[in-house]
Design a protein around this motif. Structure first.
Motif, PDB file in Angstrom:
ATOM      1  N   ARG A 115       0.525  -0.738  -0.060  1.00  0.00           N
ATOM      2  CA  ARG A 115      -0.089   0.289  -0.223  1.00  0.00           C
ATOM      3  C   ARG A 115       1.294   0.949   0.182  1.00  0.00           C
ATOM      4  NH1 ARG A 115      -5.026   0.440   3.479  1.00  0.00           N
ATOM      5  NH2 ARG A 115      -4.648   2.407   2.840  1.00  0.00           N
ATOM      6  N   PRO A 116       1.997   1.532   0.465  1.00  0.00           N
ATOM      7  CA  PRO A 116       2.264   3.148   1.277  1.00  0.00           C
ATOM      8  C   PRO A 116       3.232   3.130  -0.452  1.00  0.00           C
ATOM      9  CG  PRO A 116       3.070   1.650   2.732  1.00  0.00           C
ATOM     10  CD  PRO A 116       2.438   0.131   1.718  1.00  0.00           C
ATOM     11  N   ASN A 117       3.938   2.059  -1.154  1.00  0.00           N
ATOM     12  CA  ASN A 117       4.164   2.054  -2.665  1.00  0.00           C
ATOM     13  C   ASN A 117       3.525   1.737  -4.090  1.00  0.00           C
ATOM     14  OD1 ASN A 117       7.414   1.509  -1.993  1.00  0.00           O
ATOM     15  ND2 ASN A 117       6.731   0.103  -0.817  1.00  0.00           N
ATOM     16  N   ASP A 118       1.785   0.846  -3.272  1.00  0.00           N
ATOM     17  CA  ASP A 118       0.379   1.818  -4.690  1.00  0.00           C
ATOM     18  C   ASP A 118       1.068   0.081  -5.363  1.00  0.00           C
ATOM     19  OD1 ASP A 118      -1.135   2.038  -5.898  1.00  0.00           O
ATOM     20  OD2 ASP A 118      -0.340   3.934  -7.357  1.00  0.00           O
ATOM     21  N   LEU A 119       1.072  -0.693  -4.872  1.00  0.00           N
ATOM     22  CA  LEU A 119       1.988  -1.595  -5.466  1.00  0.00           C
ATOM     23  C   LEU A 119       0.837  -2.747  -5.037  1.00  0.00           C
ATOM     24  CD1 LEU A 119       5.524  -2.219  -4.373  1.00  0.00           C
ATOM     25  CD2 LEU A 119       4.250  -0.824  -6.886  1.00  0.00           C
ATOM     26  N   VAL A 120       0.422  -3.695  -6.370  1.00  0.00           N
ATOM     27  CA  VAL A 120      -0.462  -4.907  -6.477  1.00  0.00           C
ATOM     28  C   VAL A 120       0.453  -5.587  -5.354  1.00  0.00           C
ATOM     29  CG1 VAL A 120      -1.486  -6.638  -7.439  1.00  0.00           C
ATOM     30  CG2 VAL A 120      -1.578  -4.251  -8.368  1.00  0.00           C
ATOM     31  N   LEU A 121      -0.723  -6.326  -4.775  1.00  0.00           N
ATOM     32  CA  LEU A 121       0.360  -7.941  -4.117  1.00  0.00           C
ATOM     33  C   LEU A 121      -0.620  -9.273  -4.570  1.00  0.00           C
ATOM     34  CD1 LEU A 121       1.020  -9.643  -1.931  1.00  0.00           C
ATOM     35  CD2 LEU A 121      -0.375  -8.702  -0.244  1.00  0.00           C
ATOM     36  N   ILE A 122       0.549  -9.824  -5.123  1.00  0.00           N
ATOM     37  CA  ILE A 122       0.031 -11.132  -5.865  1.00  0.00           C
ATOM     38  C   ILE A 122      -0.095 -12.324  -4.841  1.00  0.00           C
ATOM     39  CG2 ILE A 122       0.201 -12.769  -7.571  1.00  0.00           C
ATOM     40  CD1 ILE A 122       0.835 -10.403  -9.772  1.00  0.00           C
ATOM     41  N   LEU A 123      -1.376 -12.869  -4.845  1.00  0.00           N
ATOM     42  CA  LEU A 123      -1.030 -13.912  -3.585  1.00  0.00           C
ATOM     43  C   LEU A 123      -0.914 -15.762  -4.546  1.00  0.00           C
ATOM     44  CD1 LEU A 123      -3.886 -13.142  -0.994  1.00  0.00           C
ATOM     45  CD2 LEU A 123      -1.379 -12.605  -0.907  1.00  0.00           C
ATOM     46  N   ASN A 124       0.172 -16.195  -4.289  1.00  0.00           N
ATOM     47  CA  ASN A 124       0.658 -17.381  -4.894  1.00  0.00           C
ATOM     48  C   ASN A 124       0.172 -18.468  -4.375  1.00  0.00           C
ATOM     49  OD1 ASN A 124       1.503 -18.709  -6.968  1.00  0.00           O
ATOM     50  ND2 ASN A 124       3.736 -19.146  -6.261  1.00  0.00           N
ATOM     51  N   PRO A 125      -0.630 -19.297  -4.506  1.00  0.00           N
ATOM     52  CA  PRO A 125      -0.832 -20.376  -3.370  1.00  0.00           C
ATOM     53  C   PRO A 125       0.062 -20.973  -3.409  1.00  0.00           C
ATOM     54  CG  PRO A 125      -2.864 -19.817  -4.341  1.00  0.00           C
ATOM     55  CD  PRO A 125      -2.110 -18.592  -4.826  1.00  0.00           C
ATOM     56  N   VAL A 126       0.985 -22.054  -2.129  1.00  0.00           N
ATOM     57  CA  VAL A 126       1.704 -22.812  -2.876  1.00  0.00           C
ATOM     58  C   VAL A 126       1.770 -24.119  -3.457  1.00  0.00           C
ATOM     59  CG1 VAL A 126       1.881 -23.691  -0.677  1.00  0.00           C
ATOM     60  CG2 VAL A 126       4.051 -24.267  -1.771  1.00  0.00           C
ATOM     61  N   PHE A 127       2.155 -24.858  -4.118  1.00  0.00           N
ATOM     62  CA  PHE A 127       2.054 -25.967  -5.003  1.00  0.00           C
ATOM     63  C   PHE A 127       2.901 -27.292  -4.523  1.00  0.00           C
ATOM     64  CE2 PHE A 127       3.168 -23.045  -7.660  1.00  0.00           C
ATOM     65  CZ  PHE A 127       4.257 -23.878  -8.781  1.00  0.00           C
ATOM     66  N   GLU A 128       2.755 -28.472  -4.161  1.00  0.00           N
ATOM     67  CA  GLU A 128       3.103 -29.438  -4.415  1.00  0.00           C
ATOM     68  C   GLU A 128       3.774 -29.840  -6.103  1.00  0.00           C
ATOM     69  OE1 GLU A 128       1.351 -32.276  -2.333  1.00  0.00           O
ATOM     70  OE2 GLU A 128       1.696 -31.378  -0.664  1.00  0.00           O
ATOM     71  N   TYR A 129       4.758 -30.287  -6.003  1.00  0.00           N
ATOM     72  CA  TYR A 129       5.664 -31.163  -7.656  1.00  0.00           C
ATOM     73  C   TYR A 129       6.317 -32.240  -6.858  1.00  0.00           C
ATOM     74  CZ  TYR A 129       9.135 -27.436  -7.635  1.00  0.00           C
ATOM     75  OH  TYR A 129      10.042 -26.510  -7.813  1.00  0.00           O
ATOM     76  N   CYS A 151      -0.689 -36.244 -13.456  1.00  0.00           N
ATOM     77  CA  CYS A 151      -2.062 -35.401 -13.217  1.00  0.00           C
ATOM     78  C   CYS A 151      -2.490 -35.186 -12.482  1.00  0.00           C
ATOM     79  CB  CYS A 151      -2.592 -34.768 -14.647  1.00  0.00           C
ATOM     80  SG  CYS A 151      -1.493 -35.157 -16.300  1.00  0.00           S
ATOM     81  N   GLU A 152      -2.666 -35.924 -11.447  1.00  0.00           N
ATOM     82  CA  GLU A 152      -3.783 -36.429 -10.903  1.00  0.00           C
ATOM     83  C   GLU A 152      -3.178 -35.317  -9.174  1.00  0.00           C
ATOM     84  OE1 GLU A 152      -6.746 -37.733  -8.477  1.00  0.00           O
ATOM     85  OE2 GLU A 152      -6.400 -37.714 -10.460  1.00  0.00           O
ATOM     86  N   GLY A 153      -4.064 -34.572  -8.882  1.00  0.00           N
ATOM     87  CA  GLY A 153      -4.086 -33.714  -7.788  1.00  0.00           C
ATOM     88  C   GLY A 153      -3.651 -32.641  -8.228  1.00  0.00           C
ATOM     89  N   CYS A 154      -2.695 -32.128  -9.112  1.00  0.00           N
ATOM     90  CA  CYS A 154      -2.118 -31.283  -9.720  1.00  0.00           C
ATOM     91  C   CYS A 154      -3.331 -29.705  -9.408  1.00  0.00           C
ATOM     92  CB  CYS A 154      -1.427 -31.390 -11.233  1.00  0.00           C
ATOM     93  SG  CYS A 154      -0.989 -30.128 -11.734  1.00  0.00           S
ATOM     94  N   ALA A 155      -2.238 -28.978  -9.122  1.00  0.00           N
ATOM     95  CA  ALA A 155      -2.777 -27.628  -8.284  1.00  0.00           C
ATOM     96  C   ALA A 155      -1.321 -26.716  -9.162  1.00  0.00           C
ATOM     97  CB  ALA A 155      -3.013 -27.415  -7.129  1.00  0.00           C
TER      98      ALA A 155
END
Length: 325
Positions: free
Chosen positions: A166-180, A283-287
């Motif tokens: 917010r102080p820098n007027d930036l977008v915060l991208i939330l990136n849910p962790v994924f398993e691989y 591919c089973e369970g991939c997110a």
């Protein structure tokens, strides 16, 4: 109902090399060359012919490639939307050369606490991210902060948002962790973490693809009724100038491009592999987010409707909607 039947995104791995050693990534462990400008020029022309609109120059650490500005410039001249995600260690030195060439510039930040971020990255880089934010803003750039969310740091979203974005007027991208593969990512996200992320995703200047949340609640991709459209929406090119199928993370086969990407991608052998997208045992369970994002955009399913509001929101904020219409 399928809306788009051609690839829309290219994940172009300019190198697998990296100057960090993140605990939740194994790319940096791979030996790697760098893509050549001549090969890239030919591939970019063919990508445009195939219908690709967005190109993500990725790695490894893409800023390690000394000709990255030239690669970006070639892509921009073809009308492609460009994306780069960086740990920001090299950005202060290269910012001037990158100016105006990256439509979606992401600085990776794993914690609002310097010591925690640096420990996660295996190198001291928190201060470089802060320095890079200042430099980018001085140049008229507006980078995003890419925050990979685990169960153990979901409580830090507020500090990332209020103290840094917010102080820098930036977008915060939330990136849910994924398993691989065999990478230790700390296990699946809990229901409470998913709820917290969904709430934050509705806040101003926060981007979270709600389709990601729904997919995790559904247990990921299922091979008997696949959601994934990785191979038909996303073209993956390796630093060795090979087409990787069905995606980078499975990487079951690769095919030398030899300056003939357009014909190669449309060949019977490749299209047979494309047809197996989302249906292979792995591919089973991939997110995996980078494949699900374009998958949700081309097929009218419940994930399409979940993803649509957040996708429109982000493209409106960044102004990239003008290049997509």
């Amino acid at each position: 109902m399928r809306l788009v039947r051609h690839p829309v995104l290219c994940n172009y791995y300019v190198t697998y090399r990296c100057n960090a050693s993140c605990s939740f990534c194994d790319i940096w462990e791979r030996p790697s060359p760098y893509v050549t400008l001549d090969n890239a020029r030919a591939n970019l022309r063919d990508l445009r012919r195939l219908g690709v609109r967005v190109i993500d120059f990725t790695g490894g650490e893409p800023l390690l490639h000394r000709q990255l500005p030239e690669l970006l410039s070639e892509a921009k001249q073809l009308g492609l939307i460009t994306t780069v995600t960086t740990n920001a260690l090299l950005y202060p030195k290269q910012a001037e050369r990158l100016r105006g060439l990256v439509d979606m510039l992401h600085f990776s930040l794993d914690s609002p606490v310097a010591e925690e971020h640096d420990r996660s990255r295996g190198v001291r880089s928190f201060d470089k991210v802060m320095e890079s934010i200042d430099i980018a803003r001085q140049l008229g750039e507006r980078p995003d902060i890419l925050f990979t969310v685990f169960d153990h740091n979901v409580h830090q979203i507020r500090a990332m948002y209020e103290d840094i974005c917010r102080p820098n007027d930036l977008v915060l991208i939330l990136n849910p962790v994924f398993e691989y593969n065999s990478v230790d990512t700390g296990g699946q996200l809990s229901d409470s973490a998913l709820r917290d992320m969904a709430w934050w995703g509705k806040q101003p200047n926060v981007y979270l693809n709600d389709g990601f949340i729904q997919l995790r609640r559904d247990g990921g991709n299922h091979i008997d009724k696949p959601v994934c459209r990785a191979a038909s929406t996303t073209i993956v090119i390796s630093p060795e100038n090979k087409l990787v199928l069905p995606c980078y993370h499975l990487g079951l086969s690769d095919h030398p491009i030899n300056n003939n990407l357009y014909t190669l991608y449309r060949s019977a052998d490749v299209q047979q592999l494309v047809a197996q997208e989302g249906r292979l045992p792995g591919c089973e369970g991939c997110a995996i987010n980078c494949y699900m994002q374009p998958s949700f955009a081309v097929d009218v399913t419940k994930y399409f409707w979940k993803a649509l509001p957040s996708t429109l929101k982000y493209n409106w904020i960044k102004g990239t909607w003008k290049q997509l219409v």
